[in-house]
Design a protein around this motif. Structure first.
Motif, PDB file in Angstrom:
ATOM      1  N   GLU A 188       0.799  -1.210   0.000  1.00 45.66           N
ATOM      2  CA  GLU A 188       0.000   0.000   0.000  1.00 45.66           C
ATOM      3  C   GLU A 188       0.841   1.274   0.000  1.00 45.66           C
ATOM      4  N   ASN A 189       2.006   1.266   0.646  1.00 50.05           N
ATOM      5  CA  ASN A 189       2.722   2.527   0.759  1.00 50.05           C
ATOM      6  C   ASN A 189       4.034   2.578  -0.013  1.00 50.05           C
ATOM      7  N   ASN A 190       4.350   1.572  -0.800  1.00 48.63           N
ATOM      8  CA  ASN A 190       5.525   1.651  -1.661  1.00 48.63           C
ATOM      9  C   ASN A 190       5.219   2.521  -2.880  1.00 48.63           C
ATOM     10  N   PRO A 191       6.184   3.301  -3.363  1.00 47.75           N
ATOM     11  CA  PRO A 191       5.969   4.039  -4.616  1.00 47.75           C
ATOM     12  C   PRO A 191       5.636   3.082  -5.755  1.00 47.75           C
ATOM     13  N   TYR A 192       4.841   3.525  -6.699  1.00 48.60           N
ATOM     14  CA  TYR A 192       4.442   2.671  -7.805  1.00 48.60           C
ATOM     15  C   TYR A 192       4.298   3.498  -9.073  1.00 48.60           C
ATOM     16  N   THR A 193       4.281   2.823 -10.205  1.00 45.84           N
ATOM     17  CA  THR A 193       4.153   3.472 -11.505  1.00 45.84           C
ATOM     18  C   THR A 193       2.707   3.867 -11.739  1.00 45.84           C
ATOM     19  N   ASP A 194       2.461   5.156 -11.934  1.00 52.04           N
ATOM     20  CA  ASP A 194       1.100   5.602 -12.212  1.00 52.04           C
ATOM     21  C   ASP A 194       0.930   6.126 -13.637  1.00 52.04           C
ATOM     22  N   ILE A 195       2.035   6.330 -14.357  1.00 52.73           N
ATOM     23  CA  ILE A 195       1.972   6.690 -15.779  1.00 52.73           C
ATOM     24  C   ILE A 195       3.047   5.912 -16.520  1.00 52.73           C
ATOM     25  N   ALA A 196       2.669   5.301 -17.626  1.00 51.04           N
ATOM     26  CA  ALA A 196       3.620   4.648 -18.528  1.00 51.04           C
ATOM     27  C   ALA A 196       2.924   4.535 -19.879  1.00 51.04           C
ATOM     28  N   LYS A 197       3.072   5.544 -20.727  1.00 51.89           N
ATOM     29  CA  LYS A 197       2.289   5.578 -21.959  1.00 51.89           C
ATOM     30  C   LYS A 197       3.084   6.175 -23.111  1.00 51.89           C
ATOM     31  N   VAL A 198       2.613   5.866 -24.314  1.00 58.01           N
ATOM     32  CA  VAL A 198       3.147   6.423 -25.547  1.00 58.01           C
ATOM     33  C   VAL A 198       2.003   7.121 -26.271  1.00 58.01           C
ATOM     34  N   ASP A 199       2.226   8.372 -26.664  1.00 59.72           N
ATOM     35  CA  ASP A 199       1.243   9.131 -27.430  1.00 59.72           C
ATOM     36  C   ASP A 199       1.782   9.397 -28.823  1.00 59.72           C
ATOM     37  N   TYR A 200       0.930   9.156 -29.822  1.00 57.61           N
ATOM     38  CA  TYR A 200       1.317   9.366 -31.219  1.00 57.61           C
ATOM     39  C   TYR A 200       0.303  10.288 -31.873  1.00 57.61           C
ATOM     40  N   ASN A 201       0.758  11.461 -32.332  1.00 57.28           N
ATOM     41  CA  ASN A 201      -0.101  12.433 -33.003  1.00 57.28           C
ATOM     42  C   ASN A 201       0.015  12.285 -34.509  1.00 57.28           C
ATOM     43  N   PHE A 202      -1.115  12.370 -35.202  1.00 53.83           N
ATOM     44  CA  PHE A 202      -1.098  12.290 -36.653  1.00 53.83           C
ATOM     45  C   PHE A 202      -2.320  13.023 -37.198  1.00 53.83           C
ATOM     46  N   GLY A 203      -2.419  13.067 -38.520  1.00 51.84           N
ATOM     47  CA  GLY A 203      -3.545  13.759 -39.130  1.00 51.84           C
ATOM     48  C   GLY A 203      -3.539  15.243 -38.831  1.00 51.84           C
ATOM     49  N   GLY A 204      -2.379  15.887 -38.973  1.00 53.72           N
ATOM     50  CA  GLY A 204      -2.294  17.303 -38.659  1.00 53.72           C
ATOM     51  C   GLY A 204      -2.407  17.587 -37.182  1.00 53.72           C
ATOM     52  N   ASN A 205      -2.037  16.612 -36.364  1.00 57.32           N
ATOM     53  CA  ASN A 205      -2.097  16.689 -34.899  1.00 57.32           C
ATOM     54  C   ASN A 205      -3.510  16.723 -34.350  1.00 57.32           C
ATOM     55  N   ASN A 206      -4.517  16.493 -35.191  1.00 62.27           N
ATOM     56  CA  ASN A 206      -5.893  16.401 -34.700  1.00 62.27           C
ATOM     57  C   ASN A 206      -6.189  15.032 -34.101  1.00 62.27           C
ATOM     58  N   TRP A 207      -5.459  14.015 -34.524  1.00 60.06           N
ATOM     59  CA  TRP A 207      -5.655  12.662 -34.026  1.00 60.06           C
ATOM     60  C   TRP A 207      -4.544  12.313 -33.036  1.00 60.06           C
ATOM     61  N   ASN A 208      -4.907  11.597 -31.977  1.00 61.64           N
ATOM     62  CA  ASN A 208      -3.913  11.131 -31.016  1.00 61.64           C
ATOM     63  C   ASN A 208      -4.243   9.700 -30.583  1.00 61.64           C
ATOM     64  N   LEU A 209      -3.268   8.825 -30.720  1.00 60.64           N
ATOM     65  CA  LEU A 209      -3.386   7.449 -30.238  1.00 60.64           C
ATOM     66  C   LEU A 209      -2.521   7.325 -28.992  1.00 60.64           C
ATOM     67  N   SER A 210      -3.136   6.939 -27.878  1.00 58.52           N
ATOM     68  CA  SER A 210      -2.419   6.820 -26.612  1.00 58.52           C
ATOM     69  C   SER A 210      -2.559   5.396 -26.099  1.00 58.52           C
ATOM     70  N   VAL A 211      -1.415   4.769 -25.805  1.00 57.02           N
ATOM     71  CA  VAL A 211      -1.403   3.375 -25.357  1.00 57.02           C
ATOM     72  C   VAL A 211      -0.570   3.273 -24.085  1.00 57.02           C
ATOM     73  N   GLY A 212      -1.125   2.617 -23.069  1.00 50.79           N
ATOM     74  CA  GLY A 212      -0.394   2.429 -21.824  1.00 50.79           C
ATOM     75  C   GLY A 212      -1.201   2.885 -20.621  1.00 50.79           C
ATOM     76  N   ARG A 213      -0.500   3.215 -19.557  1.00 56.28           N
ATOM     77  CA  ARG A 213      -1.131   3.575 -18.279  1.00 56.28           C
ATOM     78  C   ARG A 213      -1.236   5.077 -18.118  1.00 56.28           C
ATOM     79  N   THR A 214      -2.402   5.529 -17.659  1.00 48.04           N
ATOM     80  CA  THR A 214      -2.594   6.924 -17.311  1.00 48.04           C
ATOM     81  C   THR A 214      -2.909   7.028 -15.826  1.00 48.04           C
ATOM     82  N   ASP A 215      -2.559   8.167 -15.228  1.00 45.60           N
ATOM     83  CA  ASP A 215      -2.671   8.298 -13.771  1.00 45.60           C
ATOM     84  C   ASP A 215      -4.077   8.631 -13.309  1.00 45.60           C
ATOM     85  N   ALA A 216      -4.926   9.103 -14.187  1.00 41.39           N
ATOM     86  CA  ALA A 216      -6.272   9.482 -13.760  1.00 41.39           C
ATOM     87  C   ALA A 216      -7.237   9.371 -14.925  1.00 41.39           C
TER      88      ALA A 216
END
Length: 456
Positions: A188-216
């Motif tokens: 319960e009290n050990n530090p842990y990974t809360d974010i681990a993700k890759v974001d890829y923008n395409f289509g003139g930066n209007n599209w975003n593909l995000s894969v992995g862990r998000t913190d919220a």
């Protein structure tokens, strides 16, 4: 950086030679001047314009806004810079970040610096108090008091811009840790990974593909209240957005403190951990666009229990699906938020009123806007929650309230935020008029919370 000549020399280190035969646009920079070549190259690259388009005025002091403008233009030439030169531009961009934002240069433009790895984070010291009370079965529900009321949390994020389209983010957190703890190691009290993700923008930066862990994971996006689950979420998500519209679709699994509890016999906040969901959201922005305007949205979640059937830990998770809608209206210095969510129960599950569904209504009115980058900025707000039994599905809400008291209540809350120094904010919250909506037992005790938050 006191003069345009000095600023030009710094920027020249980044952009290098542009055109050896460019014409001199300034009448006050003679061809035999020691700064002639640098000034001409910078003018040809569009980084400097001089004064009135004719004069360079090399001895005139410049403003921070003029320096920020040159930094922004130098950033556009990052592909021509060496590693050392990129580091210099990054340092200058950090120094003039506030001015760049005020000039309308989006923060994302600063973050999209190719080859840059940037560490950010925050630290929080929190006081949260609530007295004990009796539930419907006569059991004592422990509150937060004495030393257990004092908690701290530290989060660190590494943001790496792989190329102009790809960004990698990794983060760790201590989670909320009590000062009353003896510091013993536990899950319960050990530090842990809360974010681990890759974001890829395409289509003139209007599209975003995000894969992995998000913190919220916020049901309803960033504009809605975030009444339900707001903890760690492992997912794949595709999003399209422009200044007027956004559409999101994804699929993932809920976690609690970074742990999949689907094989363990637990109750309470961990009952949602391991549950999977497919989700979608549509949002519209108006009266100022996505960044500063008003918004409305609708969203939907289709839940799957961790074992795919009734039984085990999943008996504690009753939700089959959830849909909601919100309106966030900016009215000058005021913001008014209205949020509704409807939860349908799986199979023949019922709540305390023998209904197979539950609703929650939330309203919040805010005046002002506190920002970490703006010392002495502040806001004040009041909120109202009316939640039926079963409307809260579990996990850690993004609300400031204790999650154990988010269900089957009506309650008011007030609070204020004040930025007392750059990157340092004080926040205070207080509930009042809290009562159990249905069933027997004592009304939940009121909650008090105050905290200092520092970002870096």
């Amino acid at each position: 950086m006191k003069s345009k000549v000095l600023a030009a020399l710094v920027a020249t280190m980044a952009v290098g030679a542009t055109c050896a035969f460019a014409a001199n646009p300034f009448v006050d920079v003679p061809s035999d001047s020691w700064a002639y070549k640098s000034v001409v190259e910078l003018a040809d690259a569009g980084i400097i314009q001089g004064v009135d388009g004719q004069y360079f005025q090399g001895n005139r002091n410049i403003t921070r806004y003029e320096a920020a403008e040159m930094v922004a233009k130098a950033m556009a030439h990052m592909d021509k810079a060496s590693v050392e030169q990129r580091a210099l531009i990054n340092k200058l961009a950090d120094e003039y970040a506030d001015e760049l934002n005020n000039l309308g240069v989006r923060v994302s433009a600063l973050e999209n610096r190719v080859g840059n790895v940037k560490l950010t984070g925050d630290a929080r010291i929190k006081y949260a108090h609530q007295s004990s009370y009796k539930d419907a079965d006569g059991n004592t529900v422990e509150g937060k008091k004495n030393d257990a009321s004092w908690m701290y949390r530290v989060r660190v994020r590494a943001n790496a811009q792989v190329n102009d389209r790809t960004k990698v983010t990794y983060g760790i957190t201590t989670g909320d840790r009590s000062f009353a703890s003896n510091g013993s190691a536990s899950e319960e009290n050990n530090p842990y990974t809360d974010i681990a993700k890759v974001d890829y923008n395409f289509g003139g930066n209007n599209w975003n593909l995000s894969v992995g862990r998000t913190d919220a994971y916020h049901l309803g996006g960033d504009r809605a209240y975030g009444y339900n689950y707001g903890d760690i979420f492992d997912r794949a998500e595709l999003k399209y957005q422009n200044d007027k519209f956004a559409a999101t679709a994804g699929y993932g699994k809920f976690k609690t403190n970074g742990t999949d509890m689907s094989s363990k016999s637990v109750v309470g906040d961990s009952t949602i951990s391991g549950v999977k969901t497919g989700y979608g959201e549509l949002e519209g922005f108006f009266g100022g666009g996505r960044a500063a305007g008003s918004a409305l949205g609708v969203y939907y979640n289709d839940f799957t229990r961790a074992d795919g059937k009734d039984g085990g830990i999943n008996d504690y998770f009753k939700a089959d699906d959830l849909w909601g809608a919100y309106v966030s209206a900016n009215l000058g210095k005021w913001n008014a938020l209205a949020n509704y969510e409807h939860v349908s129960f799986i199979g023949d599950e019922k709540n305390i009123n023998n209904d197979d569904n539950a609703d929650v209504w939330i309203g919040k009115l805010t005046y002002g806007k506190a920002g970490f980058a703006t010392p002495k900025s502040w806001d004040a707000w009041v909120e109202y929650i009316n939640a039926e039994d079963g409307a809260f599905i579990g996990g850690n809400s993004t609300s400031w309230r204790f999650s154990k008291d988010m269900d089957n209540i009506t309650s008011w809350g007030v609070g204020a935020d004040y930025t007392f120094a750059k990157n340092a904010m004080f926040q205070v919250m207080q509930s009042f008029g809290t009562s159990k909506k249905d069933g027997k037992g004592d009304d939940p005790e009121e909650q008090t919370r105050a905290q200092f938050v520092f970002v870096f």
